[in-house]
Design a protein around this motif. Structure first.
Motif, mmCIF file in Angstrom:
data_model
loop_
_atom_site.group_PDB
_atom_site.id
_atom_site.type_symbol
_atom_site.label_atom_id
_atom_site.label_comp_id
_atom_site.label_asym_id
_atom_site.label_seq_id
_atom_site.Cartn_x
_atom_site.Cartn_y
_atom_site.Cartn_z
ATOM 1 N N GLU A 141 -3.943 5.364 -10.372
ATOM 2 C CA GLU A 141 -3.257 5.280 -11.661
ATOM 3 C C GLU A 141 -3.817 4.182 -12.556
ATOM 4 N N ASN A 142 -4.322 3.095 -11.957
ATOM 5 C CA ASN A 142 -4.692 1.929 -12.764
ATOM 6 C C ASN A 142 -6.190 1.735 -12.975
ATOM 7 N N HIS A 143 -7.037 2.280 -12.098
ATOM 8 C CA HIS A 143 -8.436 1.864 -12.135
ATOM 9 C C HIS A 143 -9.433 3.014 -12.289
ATOM 10 N N ASN A 144 -8.955 4.213 -12.535
ATOM 11 C CA ASN A 144 -9.807 5.350 -12.889
ATOM 12 C C ASN A 144 -10.989 5.533 -11.938
ATOM 13 N N PRO A 145 -10.750 5.632 -10.620
ATOM 14 C CA PRO A 145 -11.875 5.783 -9.683
ATOM 15 C C PRO A 145 -12.358 7.229 -9.628
ATOM 16 N N GLU A 146 -13.607 7.394 -9.233
ATOM 17 C CA GLU A 146 -14.133 8.720 -8.900
ATOM 18 C C GLU A 146 -14.085 8.949 -7.390
ATOM 19 N N VAL A 147 -14.107 7.847 -6.634
ATOM 20 C CA VAL A 147 -14.060 7.912 -5.168
ATOM 21 C C VAL A 147 -13.106 6.839 -4.665
ATOM 22 N N ILE A 148 -12.279 7.202 -3.685
ATOM 23 C CA ILE A 148 -11.432 6.214 -3.008
ATOM 24 C C ILE A 148 -11.797 6.221 -1.530
ATOM 25 N N VAL A 149 -11.984 5.031 -0.974
ATOM 26 C CA VAL A 149 -12.339 4.865 0.436
ATOM 27 C C VAL A 149 -11.151 4.224 1.148
ATOM 28 N N ILE A 150 -10.699 4.853 2.240
ATOM 29 C CA ILE A 150 -9.506 4.396 2.962
ATOM 30 C C ILE A 150 -9.811 4.342 4.454
ATOM 31 N N ASP A 151 -9.384 3.272 5.099
ATOM 32 C CA ASP A 151 -9.571 3.149 6.544
ATOM 33 C C ASP A 151 -8.228 3.316 7.245
ATOM 34 N N GLU A 152 -8.222 4.070 8.324
ATOM 35 C CA GLU A 152 -7.065 4.216 9.207
ATOM 36 C C GLU A 152 -5.829 4.767 8.491
ATOM 37 N N ILE A 153 -5.886 6.034 8.122
ATOM 38 C CA ILE A 153 -4.685 6.726 7.653
ATOM 39 C C ILE A 153 -3.846 7.023 8.894
ATOM 40 N N GLY A 154 -2.664 6.413 8.985
ATOM 41 C CA GLY A 154 -1.904 6.542 10.223
ATOM 42 C C GLY A 154 -0.440 6.861 10.054
ATOM 43 N N ARG A 155 0.045 6.904 8.808
ATOM 44 C CA ARG A 155 1.465 7.144 8.570
ATOM 45 C C ARG A 155 1.648 8.353 7.666
ATOM 46 N N GLU A 156 2.853 8.915 7.725
ATOM 47 C CA GLU A 156 3.128 10.129 6.955
ATOM 48 C C GLU A 156 3.032 9.871 5.454
ATOM 49 N N LEU A 157 3.487 8.685 5.021
ATOM 50 C CA LEU A 157 3.419 8.362 3.589
ATOM 51 C C LEU A 157 1.970 8.254 3.124
ATOM 52 N N GLU A 158 1.111 7.750 3.984
ATOM 53 C CA GLU A 158 -0.308 7.641 3.625
ATOM 54 C C GLU A 158 -0.954 9.024 3.547
ATOM 55 N N ALA A 159 -0.545 9.919 4.452
ATOM 56 C CA ALA A 159 -1.061 11.287 4.399
ATOM 57 C C ALA A 159 -0.616 11.972 3.108
ATOM 58 N N ALA A 160 0.636 11.732 2.714
ATOM 59 C CA ALA A 160 1.145 12.319 1.468
ATOM 60 C C ALA A 160 0.416 11.732 0.255
ATOM 61 N N ALA A 161 0.139 10.415 0.295
ATOM 62 C CA ALA A 161 -0.584 9.788 -0.810
ATOM 63 C C ALA A 161 -2.010 10.334 -0.902
ATOM 64 N N ALA A 162 -2.633 10.564 0.250
ATOM 65 C CA ALA A 162 -3.988 11.124 0.256
ATOM 66 C C ALA A 162 -3.998 12.504 -0.390
ATOM 67 N N ARG A 163 -2.987 13.318 -0.108
ATOM 68 C CA ARG A 163 -2.917 14.647 -0.725
ATOM 69 C C ARG A 163 -2.758 14.523 -2.239
ATOM 70 N N THR A 164 -1.917 13.600 -2.676
ATOM 71 C CA THR A 164 -1.728 13.398 -4.123
ATOM 72 C C THR A 164 -3.039 13.017 -4.800
ATOM 73 N N ILE A 165 -3.795 12.124 -4.149
ATOM 74 C CA ILE A 165 -5.074 11.678 -4.712
ATOM 75 C C ILE A 165 -6.059 12.851 -4.788
ATOM 76 N N ALA A 166 -6.150 13.624 -3.716
ATOM 77 C CA ALA A 166 -7.077 14.751 -3.688
ATOM 78 C C ALA A 166 -6.738 15.772 -4.760
#
Length: 550
Positions: free
Chosen positions: A199-224
């Motif tokens: 929302e704040n930094h207009n990325p073209e790529v986001i790099v994330i290490d260790e997706i391990g929680r349901e909220l993080e999985a949901a956030a990843a779907r939103t980003i994709a």
């Protein structure tokens, strides 16, 4: 071939260790393969290499030595991890009940330049990529190098929980190149920082290490779904592991039980309740790190999941780096008909040993004792009794079987259990035998009539059960049949789905039949996915699940 270069700032880590422990690490003389140094109060210090674990000293670790390390490193975050300014090393703490530190794990952080060349084409394709692998095998190292490569041409944001990727301190490690880094104060807030980055930094790529929680999985779907490329890692080793993890299965689309219409179930040759992918996967490509220089790649996650739930798993592409640093790629072979059991497909039709064909019904060439005669109906065989044993040492010839109204996955599983070379085909024209149910045979379906016209042997079962299918296969391959004692998972899933439907239609509760612990876990999971409540009660072996609404 890209030349790999490794930087590890090992002297910085040795500088915070007690002198005698640091000296022992140096004397071990294997810094290139050093992974971790472990200090536990009252135990001998240990060092872990890629080849194994060894004691450093005979003396036990003291409070003073642990305090020596703690006083020379940064502050520990909420996840009990600390680091060294502008390095990639990580020190993790173990605390007692009063919060005092009684153990330290000092992990060596390395920037390995050139490690990403084995998958650079995938990284630069713009597709979202998920990397799996056991701890310490190099997931984060690969992620760091991917961020550096992509940042040369794109806007890259690293969501850095515990400073794993960009190192400790406010200034990121040079290994991430031009990529920007957002630190995460607490691991539980990682999903919020992921959304904030978009929302704040207009990325073209986001790099994330260790997706391990349901909220993080949901956030990843939103980003994709916003069109941002994701490069991430998750807990697990294989695609199958991820699908069985209810927290993270959404990353690859998830699975759910669905009920088919009678016509669709007959067309597919399955039971009415089947597993299917729930949604489009968040990640397009999945990479399993099998070894440090050997990867298994599922280039189309959606197709891989669909094939897996239909019991036709697609073989992954294999990439590996040899001793000389050369990269080799073994493309996945094309799959049309998948062999089941021990045998392999044969290009020429295989004869049915010990059988002859007559009016589309298989009959033994040699009479059997009355006790072993299969029960017959006027229109086919209802296999109820054991068949005669095959001759010792006689190799079994593959047989191509077309199931009509019979569950394909049950047929495959039964063949696997019996170890027979049954090959399940999708077209009647490829078949050497047809298996169907008595109700379909009596209905004189068009497929049945076509099979009779072609002179195919037709096996008619009373019920679509594993027991009946196994008896048919035993008859076909002339084997002695011993009924399986395994739980019938699919039949239980179908019964559970009926119970869920009854509760959703107004029933106060439904009690299921007594089942094993493994079956009960599946039933609880199905109830949870339907937003219903379930509870186990009773004593073994009569313990059962009750499904109800809150």
């Amino acid at each position: 071939m890209t030349q790999r270069r490794i930087t590890d700032d090992l002297q910085a880590l040795l500088g915070v260790l007690p002198p005698k422990i640091a000296q022992a690490v140096i004397q071990a003389n294997d810094s290139d393969h050093l992974l971790e140094i472990v200090l536990d109060l009252g135990r001998r210090p240990m060092v872990r290499f890629t080849s194994g674990e060894h004691e450093l000293l005979q003396e036990e670790v003291t409070h003073a030595e642990i305090e020596y390390v703690v006083s020379r490193i940064g502050e520990f975050d909420a996840d009990n991890r600390a680091g060294l300014e502008r390095t990639l090393h990580r020190i993790s703490a173990i605390r007692n009940r009063r919060g005092h530190i009684v153990g330290l794990t000092c992990r060596v952080g390395r920037a390995v330049y050139g490690t990403i060349d084995i998958i650079q084409d995938l990284i630069e394709s713009g597709k979202s990529i998920l990397i799996l692998g056991r701890p310490g095998i190099g997931k984060t190292t690969m992620l760091r190098e991917a961020a550096r490569i992509l940042a040369e041409k794109k806007r890259v944001i690293i969501v850095d929980t515990s400073n794993e990727i960009g190192g400790d301190g406010d200034v990121p490690h040079p290994a991430v190149g031009r990529a920007r880094r957002m630190q995460v104060a607490k691991p539980s807030l990682q999903h919020e920082v992921m959304i904030e980055a978009v929302e704040n930094h207009n990325p073209e790529v986001i790099v994330i290490d260790e997706i391990g929680r349901e909220l993080e999985a949901a956030a990843a779907r939103t980003i994709a779904e916003r069109g941002v490329q994701l490069i991430g890692t998750a807990h697990g080793r294989t695609l199958e592991n991820l699908l069985l993890n209810p927290t993270l299965s959404d990353l690859v689309g998830g699975i759910e039980a669905v009920t088919l219409s009678d016509d669709e179930a007959r067309r597919r040759g399955t039971q009415k309740t089947v597993l299917e992918r729930r949604a489009p996967p968040t990640f397009d490509v999945l990479i399993e790190i099998q070894e440090r220089d050997r990867l298994a790649i599922h280039a189309d996650v959606a197709a891989a999941v669909d094939a897996l739930v239909r019991s036709y798993p697609l073989p992954p592409e294999i990439r590996y780096r040899d001793e000389n640093g050369e990269i080799h790629i073994e493309k996945a072979p094309p799959t049309t008909v998948r062999p089941v059991g021990m045998g392999m497909a044969s290009s020429a039709p295989a004869p049915l040993g010990g059988m002859r064909r007559s009016s589309g019904v298989e009959q033994p060439t040699q009479p059997r004792p009355a006790a072993e005669q299969p029960l017959r109906s006027a229109n086919g065989l209802n296999l109820e009794l054991p068949a005669a044993s095959a001759q010792p040492g006689a190799p079994l010839q593959p047989v191509h079987i077309y199931p009509y109204g019979v569950a394909r996955n049950r047929l495959q599983q039964s063949a696997k259990r019996l170890g027979v070379p049954a090959i399940v085909v999708r077209e009647l024209s490829e078949a050497e035998a047809l298996i169907t149910l008595r109700t379909y045979y009596r209905g004189r379906q068009q497929t049945i009539l076509e099979a009779e016209q072609r002179g195919l042997p037709i096996y008619v079962l009373r019920a679509n059960t594993n027991s009946q299918i196994e008896q048919m296969l035993a008859e076909l391959f002339n084997l002695t049949y011993h009924p399986s004692a395994l739980d019938n998972w699919e039949e239980t899933a179908m019964q559970t789905q009926r119970a869920i439907q009854l509760v959703m239609n107004g029933e106060r509760y439904v009690d299921l039949a007594p089942a094993s612990a493994a079956i009960r876990r599946m039933q609880h999971e199905m109830a949870r996915q339907a937003d219903l409540t379930s509870h186990s009660y009773g004593k073994e072996p009569n313990r059962r699940v009750r499904i109800y609404r809150e």
